[in-house]
Design an enzyme around this catalytic site. Structure first.
Site, PDB file in Angstrom:
ATOM      1  N   HIS A 188       9.802  10.500 -73.804  1.00 54.62           N
ATOM      2  CA  HIS A 188       9.418  10.512 -72.434  1.00 54.62           C
ATOM      3  C   HIS A 188       8.154  10.033 -72.195  1.00 54.62           C
ATOM      4  CE1 HIS A 188      13.331  12.386 -71.525  1.00 54.62           C
ATOM      5  NE2 HIS A 188      12.970  13.477 -72.299  1.00 54.62           N
TER       6      HIS A 188
ATOM      7  N   LYS B 152      12.638  18.671 -57.276  1.00 53.72           N
ATOM      8  CA  LYS B 152      13.699  17.620 -57.493  1.00 53.72           C
ATOM      9  C   LYS B 152      14.895  17.991 -56.731  1.00 53.72           C
ATOM     10  CE  LYS B 152      12.997  17.316 -62.141  1.00 53.72           C
ATOM     11  NZ  LYS B 152      13.467  16.823 -63.548  1.00 53.72           N
TER      12      LYS B 152
ATOM     13  N   ARG C 286       1.793  10.153 -57.202  1.00 55.44           N
ATOM     14  CA  ARG C 286       0.593   9.671 -57.537  1.00 55.44           C
ATOM     15  C   ARG C 286       0.561   8.384 -57.907  1.00 55.44           C
ATOM     16  NH1 ARG C 286       3.622  11.616 -62.101  1.00 55.44           N
ATOM     17  NH2 ARG C 286       3.728   9.920 -63.519  1.00 55.44           N
TER      18      ARG C 286
ATOM     19  N   GLU D 271      23.741  17.827 -62.711  1.00 52.54           N
ATOM     20  CA  GLU D 271      24.237  16.428 -62.220  1.00 52.54           C
ATOM     21  C   GLU D 271      24.990  15.690 -63.336  1.00 52.54           C
ATOM     22  OE1 GLU D 271      20.634  14.877 -60.484  1.00 52.54           O
ATOM     23  OE2 GLU D 271      20.281  13.759 -62.717  1.00 52.54           O
TER      24      GLU D 271
END
Ligand code: MV4
Length: 446
Positions: A235, A116, A292, A200
């Site tokens: 999630h 990331k 993917r 962040e």
């Protein structure tokens, strides 16, 4: 083009890949674990090879067993599907070393976009909006505190190697930041073998908007527009749709073009999804890139008419993308409901077992991607998704009505499924209005 492809996955996505191979005139060889022995989708492949016991680590996650199967079957390429080994750069590298084509990006592109911190740097370079935050991995606590003051609380700590929400912590003040930083890095190291964390700005109310992209080995890269996947729980996406409801044409173009730019700049080949959070003013910030094919890819196939799995196979074999950006047009609206063998009344507890009554829906504008048949037993070893019910209609409202109708036709007994929850959601005022945020479903279920 390839003559034979190994399908290194199971269930509905294995079947999806087998179907794509058949239509391309490619032989497919599907691996299976002892828990999937005798599953009917295996009969649709040209060959099936048992690679080990039920537990994923001994079968679908076992690189040597999968490579051994590929060697024995003499395939040209391996399609990893989603989950399992699909985002392991190490696996893509082993395929390369064994001279077997990995149907996906190069290990280099996968490693770059899969990390990331590296991905945010690439995004910044490509002019793709990102959240303000630490320029890289956090080196010391004082530095992190200074950055947090500069960008303003709340901030979120994320693991560079994390994904799907694992290893995240929201911090509302300096004390929480200091405490969480100490644990987060150690936890990331334990969970992902990489202790790098970054911070962040945390965005409270947001929608999850993701852009489907495709790249080839000749520098070609296009987007296939966006999906909204805000309806999720822990999630796990529950409903996905395309186009994103109420997204202004200008914002749509901006987010989609940004995603394609990032993929092009990474010299990426294969399918990729660039995830964004979008705020109420439709400002967007990149979250991460999935390297993917995704569960929800059929939503995009329905509105664009592009077969994403076939494109993946073709570009992997060295062909150019079959279409240019200007050729990509969208038509109507598509919705996907994930059908899981879970009990929504018991905290979504898995509900495996034998299905004695199975009546799939049909009719105009209905697509069901599922490996289930009457008499199929849902094994306990894997995730609980047993299929994806999709509809396509001219408008969003017509798509909702069509989904309600299809869900009503769909009978799965005696195991518990999420069909009933989806019927409730199709009638929910927030969903019907469109544009719910990522916390909507969890609030609704409380
Ligand atoms: C965020 C965020 C708010 N602000 N980052 C969760 C999964 C991972 N892909 C990133 N995630 C988030 N990152 C900032 N700066 C909120 C989430 C988030 C989320 C994102 C997408 C879909 C569902 C979510 C549920 C909770 C939190």
């Amino acid at each position: 083009m390839f003559s034979r492809v190994l399908v290194a996955n199971r269930g509905e996505i294995a079947l999806r890949i087998i179907r794509a191979c058949r239509e391309l005139g490619i032989e497919s060889v599907c691996v299976y674990s002892e828990a999937d022995r005798g599953a009917p989708y295996l009969d649709l492949a040209d060959e099936a090879i048992c690679i080990g016991p039920g537990p994923s680590k001994e079968s679908y996650l076992n690189i040597s067993r999968i490579i051994a199967a590929a060697e024995v079957a003499n395939v040209d390429a391996i399609h990893p599907g989603y989950g399992f080994l699909s985002e392991r750069a190490e696996f893509a590298q082993v395929c390369r070393d064994c001279k077997i084509e990995f149907i996906g990006p190069s290990p280099e592109a996968m490693a770059k976009l899969g990390d990331k911190v590296a991905c945010k740097n690439a995004a910044k370079e490509a002019g793709v909006p990102i959240f303000p935050g630490s320029p890289g991995a956090i080196e010391d606590e004082e530095e992190a505190c200074a950055i947090a003051v500069k960008i303003g609380y709340p901030v979120i700590i994320k693991a560079a190697a994390g994904g799907g929400g694992r290893g995240m912590r929201v911090c509302h003040n300096e004390m929480a930041l200091r405490t969480n930083l100490r644990n987060a890095s150690q936890e990331a190291l334990n969970a992902f073998g990489n202790g790098a964390v970054f911070i962040e700005k945390f965005l409270e109310h947001a929608r999850h908007v993701e852009v489907q992209c495709l790249g080839d080995k000749h520098g070609g890269a296009i987007h296939l527009f966006e999906r909204d996947c805000s309806m999720q729980r822990r999630h796990q996406k529950v409903i996905e749709e395309a186009p994103g409801p109420h997204i202004e044409a200008k914002k749509r173009d901006a987010v989609c073009e940004a995603a394609a730019r990032l993929i092009r700049s990474a010299n990426y080949s294969g399918a990729a999804t660039v995830e964004f959070l979008m705020d109420k003013d439709q400002n967007f910030y990149m979250l991460e890139v999935n390297t993917r094919v995704q569960v929800e890819h059929p939503v995009t196939e329905l509105i664009t008419g592009v077969d994403i799995v076939k494109e993946m196979i073709r570009v992997s074999a060295g062909e150019k993308l079959s279409l240019k950006q200007a050729d990509v047009k969208t038509n109507g609206h598509a919705i996907e409901c994930r059908i899981n063998a879970e009990d929504p009344d018991r905290n979504f507890m898995p509900s495996p077992g034998k299905i004695t009554r199975y009546e799939p829906p049909g009719g105009p504008g209905v697509r069901l991607d599922s490996h289930v048949v009457t008499g199929y037993t849902v094994p306990t070893n894997y995730d609980s998704m047993i299929g994806k019910l999709l509809v396509h209609a001219p408008t969003r409202q017509e798509a909702i009505t069509r989904m309600e109708r299809a869900l009503r036709e769909f009978k799965v007994e005696p195991i518990k499924t999420t069909i009933g929850l989806h019927r409730r959601l199709m009638a929910d005022s927030g969903f019907v209005q469109g544009g719910v945020d990522i916390h909507y479903l969890e609030r609704l279920l409380k």
